[in-house]
Motif scaffolding. Structure first.
Motif, PDB file in Angstrom:
ATOM      1  N   ASP A 126       0.836  -1.203   0.000  1.00 48.83           N
ATOM      2  CA  ASP A 126       0.000   0.000   0.000  1.00 48.83           C
ATOM      3  C   ASP A 126       0.870   1.252   0.000  1.00 48.83           C
ATOM      4  N   ALA A 127       0.296   2.338  -0.443  1.00 50.48           N
ATOM      5  CA  ALA A 127       1.025   3.605  -0.517  1.00 50.48           C
ATOM      6  C   ALA A 127       0.070   4.738  -0.197  1.00 50.48           C
ATOM      7  N   PRO A 128       0.550   5.755   0.545  1.00 50.94           N
ATOM      8  CA  PRO A 128      -0.323   6.891   0.846  1.00 50.94           C
ATOM      9  C   PRO A 128      -0.728   7.609  -0.447  1.00 50.94           C
ATOM     10  N   GLY A 129      -1.995   7.895  -0.592  1.00 50.60           N
ATOM     11  CA  GLY A 129      -2.504   8.519  -1.811  1.00 50.60           C
ATOM     12  C   GLY A 129      -3.346   7.547  -2.626  1.00 50.60           C
ATOM     13  N   MET A 130      -3.261   6.249  -2.310  1.00 49.91           N
ATOM     14  CA  MET A 130      -4.101   5.292  -3.033  1.00 49.91           C
ATOM     15  C   MET A 130      -5.573   5.640  -2.883  1.00 49.91           C
ATOM     16  N   ASN A 131      -5.977   6.081  -1.695  1.00 53.99           N
ATOM     17  CA  ASN A 131      -7.385   6.441  -1.499  1.00 53.99           C
ATOM     18  C   ASN A 131      -7.786   7.648  -2.336  1.00 53.99           C
ATOM     19  N   ALA A 132      -6.877   8.601  -2.462  1.00 54.57           N
ATOM     20  CA  ALA A 132      -7.171   9.768  -3.308  1.00 54.57           C
ATOM     21  C   ALA A 132      -7.345   9.331  -4.760  1.00 54.57           C
ATOM     22  N   ALA A 133      -6.557   8.345  -5.160  1.00 54.01           N
ATOM     23  CA  ALA A 133      -6.691   7.833  -6.533  1.00 54.01           C
ATOM     24  C   ALA A 133      -8.017   7.100  -6.715  1.00 54.01           C
ATOM     25  N   ILE A 134      -8.382   6.281  -5.752  1.00 52.07           N
ATOM     26  CA  ILE A 134      -9.657   5.553  -5.807  1.00 52.07           C
ATOM     27  C   ILE A 134     -10.819   6.546  -5.921  1.00 52.07           C
ATOM     28  N   ARG A 135     -10.775   7.565  -5.069  1.00 52.36           N
ATOM     29  CA  ARG A 135     -11.818   8.603  -5.094  1.00 52.36           C
ATOM     30  C   ARG A 135     -11.929   9.247  -6.470  1.00 52.36           C
ATOM     31  N   ALA A 136     -10.790   9.580  -7.056  1.00 53.03           N
ATOM     32  CA  ALA A 136     -10.809  10.248  -8.355  1.00 53.03           C
ATOM     33  C   ALA A 136     -11.334   9.309  -9.433  1.00 53.03           C
ATOM     34  N   VAL A 137     -10.923   8.057  -9.400  1.00 53.56           N
ATOM     35  CA  VAL A 137     -11.394   7.078 -10.385  1.00 53.56           C
ATOM     36  C   VAL A 137     -12.917   6.935 -10.280  1.00 53.56           C
ATOM     37  N   VAL A 138     -13.394   6.742  -9.067  1.00 52.40           N
ATOM     38  CA  VAL A 138     -14.828   6.506  -8.863  1.00 52.40           C
ATOM     39  C   VAL A 138     -15.652   7.717  -9.303  1.00 52.40           C
ATOM     40  N   ARG A 139     -15.237   8.895  -8.865  1.00 48.37           N
ATOM     41  CA  ARG A 139     -16.047  10.076  -9.178  1.00 48.37           C
ATOM     42  C   ARG A 139     -15.975  10.453 -10.656  1.00 48.37           C
ATOM     43  N   THR A 140     -14.806  10.285 -11.255  1.00 51.51           N
ATOM     44  CA  THR A 140     -14.707  10.583 -12.686  1.00 51.51           C
ATOM     45  C   THR A 140     -15.583   9.618 -13.478  1.00 51.51           C
TER      46      THR A 140
ATOM     47  N   LYS B  71      -6.769  10.006   3.809  1.00 51.40           N
ATOM     48  CA  LYS B  71      -6.424   8.828   4.603  1.00 51.40           C
ATOM     49  C   LYS B  71      -5.293   7.996   3.997  1.00 51.40           C
ATOM     50  N   GLY B  72      -4.398   7.536   4.839  1.00 45.67           N
ATOM     51  CA  GLY B  72      -3.356   6.604   4.422  1.00 45.67           C
ATOM     52  C   GLY B  72      -3.947   5.241   4.128  1.00 45.67           C
ATOM     53  N   GLY B  73      -3.119   4.326   3.634  1.00 50.46           N
ATOM     54  CA  GLY B  73      -3.596   2.975   3.331  1.00 50.46           C
ATOM     55  C   GLY B  73      -4.532   2.972   2.138  1.00 50.46           C
ATOM     56  N   THR B  74      -5.347   1.914   2.044  1.00 51.07           N
ATOM     57  CA  THR B  74      -6.316   1.811   0.949  1.00 51.07           C
ATOM     58  C   THR B  74      -7.607   1.202   1.449  1.00 51.07           C
ATOM     59  N   VAL B  75      -8.708   1.887   1.208  1.00 55.05           N
ATOM     60  CA  VAL B  75     -10.009   1.376   1.657  1.00 55.05           C
ATOM     61  C   VAL B  75     -10.405   0.105   0.911  1.00 55.05           C
ATOM     62  N   LEU B  76      -9.794  -0.122  -0.247  1.00 54.37           N
ATOM     63  CA  LEU B  76     -10.080  -1.358  -0.995  1.00 54.37           C
ATOM     64  C   LEU B  76      -9.181  -2.503  -0.536  1.00 54.37           C
ATOM     65  N   LYS B  77      -8.308  -2.235   0.380  1.00 50.16           N
ATOM     66  CA  LYS B  77      -7.342  -3.219   0.894  1.00 50.16           C
ATOM     67  C   LYS B  77      -6.486  -3.823  -0.227  1.00 50.16           C
ATOM     68  N   THR B  78      -5.486  -4.536   0.208  1.00 51.13           N
ATOM     69  CA  THR B  78      -4.565  -5.120  -0.756  1.00 51.13           C
ATOM     70  C   THR B  78      -4.090  -6.460  -0.193  1.00 51.13           C
ATOM     71  N   ALA B  79      -3.671  -7.359  -1.068  1.00 54.09           N
ATOM     72  CA  ALA B  79      -3.223  -8.674  -0.612  1.00 54.09           C
ATOM     73  C   ALA B  79      -2.338  -9.276  -1.685  1.00 54.09           C
ATOM     74  N   ARG B  80      -1.556 -10.264  -1.301  1.00 53.21           N
ATOM     75  CA  ARG B  80      -0.836 -11.027  -2.295  1.00 53.21           C
ATOM     76  C   ARG B  80      -1.749 -12.166  -2.751  1.00 53.21           C
ATOM     77  N   CYS B  81      -1.657 -12.540  -4.003  1.00 48.65           N
ATOM     78  CA  CYS B  81      -2.532 -13.603  -4.504  1.00 48.65           C
ATOM     79  C   CYS B  81      -1.738 -14.504  -5.448  1.00 48.65           C
ATOM     80  N   MET B  82      -1.331 -15.651  -4.936  1.00 48.67           N
ATOM     81  CA  MET B  82      -0.515 -16.559  -5.744  1.00 48.67           C
ATOM     82  C   MET B  82      -1.343 -17.179  -6.882  1.00 48.67           C
TER      83      MET B  82
ATOM     84  N   ALA C 201      -3.945  -2.197   8.481  1.00 47.88           N
ATOM     85  CA  ALA C 201      -5.347  -2.376   8.120  1.00 47.88           C
ATOM     86  C   ALA C 201      -5.502  -2.678   6.630  1.00 47.88           C
ATOM     87  N   SER C 202      -4.619  -2.135   5.807  1.00 47.33           N
ATOM     88  CA  SER C 202      -4.708  -2.365   4.368  1.00 47.33           C
ATOM     89  C   SER C 202      -4.299  -3.782   3.998  1.00 47.33           C
ATOM     90  N   HIS C 203      -3.423  -4.350   4.789  1.00 51.35           N
ATOM     91  CA  HIS C 203      -2.869  -5.680   4.471  1.00 51.35           C
ATOM     92  C   HIS C 203      -3.386  -6.787   5.375  1.00 51.35           C
TER      93      HIS C 203
END
Lengths: 328, 328, 328, 328
Positions: A15-29, A66-77, B162-164
């Motif tokens: 995760d990286a700070p700003g991911m939520n800002a990106a999600i917000r922009a994607v959704v609203r656009t 907000k830091g982190g990501t509200v959509l969460k993240t995970a590794r997926c083999m 929380a993100s991970h």
């Protein structure tokens, strides 16, 4: 090309700070452009598990800071296998998702590129990683915030270093990339910076430190990227102590994962907003397998396969040279 | 008792945010009261080396907000010997210093007590240490700032945890005292806190973590004081992994010396100002071998030998109990 | 007394950082003790409108670090009438709420006291206000955070004041109480502090400023509480300019509502946690119409009617005196 | 061209965070290149008064993280006259200063350009201003820090706005330039932004706010640049109230000069370091009357007269458009 009706957005990898800002922009656009928007939880893992949530304009209220990501993240083999990607595609199709915005780093984009090629689903990537190690953009989302987190820590350490006339070794993130370390070295006024891209021997480092003593420096800070060839801050400290004995009082700090968190800086919020906005607009004019990037003040698109090709990426050698001059 | 004419002030031991605010208050109060003020550099080391600087009201301008200590601090083995203290006294006498304000922790006060007894020089101590481990005061200078530094780090870590859906072990300062760890545990909403004063077995910890999983907690933060019996965060993580295998993805952060730095909080600045003011006033009414303390809203004096007697100091057990309830 | 089964919690009046930490503590302590917990939205307004939400332990996850209040707050004129309170009580009864925890300041407690007396419903108050103007507690929740917000602003202003040799007037909150102004004055090293409790004439202020010039001070900061008798920072600046002409270059900053926001400090989070925990435990042992308070390191209870009696509250005059000494 | 031996450096105009990092870089680069370095206090005023200080490498220790400028800044009317510049030049000559680095904004550069032309003294400018209103660089030093200061304030205000369902008008710096306001609007998620470059009527603003209400927004933040045509935040609030009555509860905050202060961000420190390094190197290869700038990742030079020509500077209209989309 059939018109896009429903766009899925996900975050993946570190995760990286700003991911939520990106999600917000994607959704609203997307909503502004009349599309339906779906959040895919935990990246590729959510595609496996049909972990989808419909997103309206209000669903992204009050997340830009907000830091982190509200959509969460995970590794997926599983997604790395053809069967996994097939399942992912079928689940996306079932949900009616006919285009994707992928927010993450090179792992994220490798997966997105494969899925897009194999199943002809349009995808645009947004560079969300604190490592700033992608070609095609001057800055990745989260890098600026991480840099500020690091120098706030260094400023605190300098207070105590100066009070005690001590030597501090600070380990920062960067397994393959010395971007954060170099930036921290310059901005933190560090006496030396050890990077993965550059083989700095312990003797060179000691020479630099002794030179500082000759200049009447009474305290020093050395920044060490975790991927440095000497093996991280604890190992460097050990080697220096072996050679110098107790003539320096060395303390080690490992900043670790706190570098990933925190409220994004103004820079990262605006960058993420612009990239999210551009990603959706790119999808809607028929672009695919591209990454949004910032070059100067312009948002540009780069092919995903170029973006993740590290041989394109180079550390700025002249900044390293400059950092030596500025710490005389 | 002859009237005091010249007061020396020094900081010693580990530095703490707010020491500069205390120095400023001591210097200005002394000058206001018509005394001459001398800064002794690097604590007892400066007494050995006659490292004295005369201080006027303007010499402490613009330092109230600075971390560290402008008078610097150092360890001084020589002062622990009778010969060392004799030299110190002679140097102080030569400089005309006839009273002392000592800012630091128990080591500082042990030295001050000895010097004062052996050479009949009045001394008042000001508790400047992030550890909050002295009797006779609700708060030591620097403790509040360190607590805030720690929770800022924990807040950042929580973003990524929380993100991970991850488990984080965060090691905070406190070799003998769990004050910072306990405060951080409560303020950071940590799932568990491991303290030097309390023997928490690895099995207890694992039980607590598994209980969290049962309550649908997907991420957890455990605070570990460096003096915990299990041997610090890396060791605890190792033991937990041995027992649990890979069912938890554990990350470790060692906050280290950044906890000592930073601009002092409003609380620490006011506390330091009040204590500096009170220390000089105490000297001038004939007090000696006492430490300034805050009890409720009142500044009080305690005998130095009581202040440094750790048996008087007790961790607040009820807060530990409360922290369990609040993390259900 | 019948046993309490369902506890309602609400925030009312001006919001304060740490209210969320208090809500979290109230909810989790109640659940731990086997009670049902209900959040009442927007304080008394929510009682009118049956704006109730059932709260489980997970409903207060990840809010301890957030400013504002998740239960929101509002003014409610209707509740001030007997009819309004009757409606409130009937709605509470319908919902099965048989005890209340009220988080707020004197207005909140005045309403709570009335409702409790008229309808015999047990209520415990928690002091959540940045003004620190209640009797019965050394600190109210939010006061410490507001103090830190203010000094961060002052530290920034001092940078520019010192660079330009300028005079700055900074207006801080406090209509009736000079607590924030006084704390800011001491912690910010301000040259003068103007408070509602103390009538400082413009001539006195000018005298103080000119004295600073005589001491070779080149820049100065004056803190003015909004409730100062001279009418706020703009008015004070106007009066000073009228008398002094252009000999000082004066700039005014009005901090305003940003003083209410921000992530709570460690101190406020622990204070709020302790008070929330204590409030529920007090209800469960049969206490009512009391406010939780911190005296020294102890949580104590005070009758609500005493807590809100301002004549009990006194500004600490000796701190004002000290602040003059420390800015010589 | 005779070789440069002694370089003078000064800051002038409004101070900006990062100026100290630039001074440090100029001084150390000059010394590294074998030149003598002189600090000129208070800009042009110091040239009048021979307020010169010789600077060694250690003289700029521990200033990279400090807000404001250690060389101070002042307005100087005298320098605007030919006589004043003649005196300045004679004093520089007497001191042996044969080249200049000028850190500031357009006023600073206008003076530098004149002096350089009239007396043939080489000068390089470094853009240090929070306004980001110069051509020839993507970013001026201090702009990034000011943006972060503003969004930290907005984040705090949003806490209280959301708790109370209120409308906030926040006035930010920018007499002629809407850069800070626009960046703040995007990064702060503001519902509307009023800029000097764009005439937004009160009716347009009210329309926007009512549209927000229709979308179920319960709180809103409006950013207003101080140079907005409607006359600042207080005036806008007045006009909105006149038209809407009490249907919105409006609060106003004027951030004022705190936007100029604070420790510079990592971005500003690195930018300032690079520019300081480049400025001295430019002088030493014979460049003059140029300003250092950042374009993409490259440091470039632009003629001073172009840099200060505002007609070259354009607000990014597309960002304003985007900000509307992102706040639906």
């Amino acid at each position: 090309m059939t018109a896009i009706k429903k766009i899925g957005v996900y975050t993946s990898g570190g995760d990286a700070p700003g991911m939520n800002a990106a999600i917000r922009a994607v959704v609203r656009t997307g909503i502004y452009m009349g599309k339906e928007m779906v959040g895919i939880m935990q990246g590729y893992q959510g595609m496996m598990e049909k972990n989808f949530i419909d997103m309206g304009a209000r669903s992204v209220c009050n997340i830009i800071q907000k830091g982190g990501t509200v959509l969460k993240t995970a590794r997926c083999m599983e997604f790395r296998t053809p069967e996994g990607r097939k399942l992912a595609y079928e689940n996306l199709k079932e949900k009616g998702i006919d285009a994707l915005v992928a927010i993450g780093g090179d792992g994220t984009f490798t997966g997105a590129e494969l899925l897009s090629k194999e199943y002809n689903i349009p995808v645009i990537g947004i560079p969300g990683t604190i490592d700033n190690d992608l070609s095609g953009t001057d800055y990745t989302i989260g890098y600026d915030t991480a840099n500020n987190t690091v120098i706030e820590a260094i400023d605190k350490i300098r207070d105590t270093a100066a009070s005690h006339d001590r030597l501090f070794f600070v380990e920062v993130m960067g397994r393959d990339s010395g971007c954060i370390a170099l930036q921290a070295g310059i901005a933190g006024g560090a006496e030396a910076v050890l990077l993965p891209e550059k083989d700095t021997g312990i003797d060179d480092l000691i020479g630099k430190l002794e030179q500082g003593v000759d200049c009447n420096k009474t305290s020093s800070i050395v920044i060490i990227a975790e991927g440095d060839k000497n093996g991280g801050a604890y190992n460097v400290a050990k080697h220096v102590k072996e050679k110098l004995g107790d003539s320096f009082d060395i303390k080690v700090t490992i900043l670790g994962h706190l570098q990933r968190g925190g409220s994004p800086t103004s820079f990262d919020r605006v960058l993420a907003s612009r990239m999210g906005y551009a990603a959706v607009n790119a999808l809607l004019v028929g672009e695919t397998r591209k990454m949004t990037g910032l070059k100067g003040n312009e948002i540009v698109l780069t092919n995903l396969e170029i973006a993740i090709n590290h041989s394109e990426f180079k550390l700025e050698e002249d900044l390293l040279e400059m950092s030596h001059v500025l710490t005389i």
